[in-house]
Design a protein around this motif. Structure first.
Motif: not given
Lengths: 215, 215
Positions: B101, B164-165, B167
């Motif tokens: 991702n 990491a974000p 989502w």
């Protein structure tokens, strides 16, 4: 609160729906046109989430810039729902939605292909509040003055620089919902929806040309 | 080729379907259980894409590690479809799916919460081919020896380091399809599907404890 959000500015139709029981996402990218696919996707999404259009409290709408035909389909569909049930609409810059797909300390540059020789682009460095249309030469010059940056969007293939992976060239359903909800105060009535076309469509340009030629 | 792919190892049910007319994605994350939501999502996905289960040529399946109950629902659903129509299955490491991702030059570390005090984790630096279960202390030690890394997954909140974000803590439908198609040669028959549980379930651990105690 029930929130519907969608973007049709890219080849990918992206839909998201927040209900009391959670978030539903749906998307389609393929050979069939947005005009053919959007309505059944929307219907299946609300059906899957067990929601009627009249239950929706807020709509988030990617208003471009991007593919003009796709944008028109998305915007007119939402105009229909929003006007029928008086649902307020949060208008979202489609390039900004795309910019949220990667997390980096470098400036993010979102570039979408426009008509031949041109791009829609926005540099997310705090100094460029709005998307613009540029000629490829003009934008190459601008990029050459930035030391490091990350390119996103289908126009990134036209320029040098570090490119984000292709899945990140389209808005994410997660971003659509997140941005809609965080900008609820900016919501407008359907009469005030204004697409970010940025440039005139080829049809309008042709018409202008013909008019100037006295046709 | 028609390809169905899904992952149920995280709180988000992620489904993807590639047909001749394009790619359809669908996901749900919320308060309702995977057991309640997966079947209707799957049915609506195939209906939206106008495909029957028997038309599917290949299935991609996230086999964990991750939430045991979610994994069981996903795997047993696919066992049903795969065995009924003899559809081959590509087994995908759910932590590896999540690792795709973000794009970064730093090592990526995917960490998922396991039972209290433990995590499922894998470091994607070329030296850790398999996910493992670690105690939080043990994994903190390991991380302290890596200079820089990016953390993904719901277990990332337990550790220091660049995160990491949110989502990006769940597999993307895009990745599911991409990985399934690029690993078609590794497909197995339904009888060979093997979940990456990594650790024994709490029920099994309790049973083992009771057995050791002579119960």
């Amino acid at each position: 609160m029930h929130v519907l959000a969608l973007d049709t500015s890219t080849p990918k139709i992206v839909l998201a729906l927040r209900t009391d029981s959670g978030d539903f996402h749906m998307s389609y990218m393929g050979t069939e046109k947005h005009a053919v696919r959007l309505a059944p996707l929307l219907q299946n999404l609300t059906k899957t989430a067990d929601i009627e259009f009249e239950d929706i409290d807020m709509i988030g709408l990617g208003v471009g810039p991007g593919n003009l035909t796709g944008l028109r389909i998305g915007i007119s569909t939402i105009l229909g729902i929003s006007s029928t049930f008086e649902i307020p609409v949060v208008q979202l810059n489609s390039l900004e939605l795309i910019s949220k797909n990667v997390s980096t300390n470098l400036p993010k540059v979102v570039v979408r292909k426009a008509r031949k020789g041109f791009v829609y682009a926005q540099i997310f460095d705090g100094n460029h509040p709005k998307p613009r249309v540029y000629s490829i030469e003009e934008f190459s010059d601008i990029l050459s003055k930035i030391e490091e940056y990350v390119l996103l969007g289908d126009g990134s293939v036209l320029f040098d620089g570090e490119k984000a992976p292709e899945w990140s060239w389209y808005p994410l359903a997660e971003t659509l919902l997140h941005e809609t909800i965080s900008r609820v105060k900016e919501a407008v009535r359907f009469t005030e929806i204004k697409p970010l076309y940025v440039q005139k469509s080829i049809a309008e340009l042709n018409l202008g040309g013909r008019k100037r030629n006295g046709v």
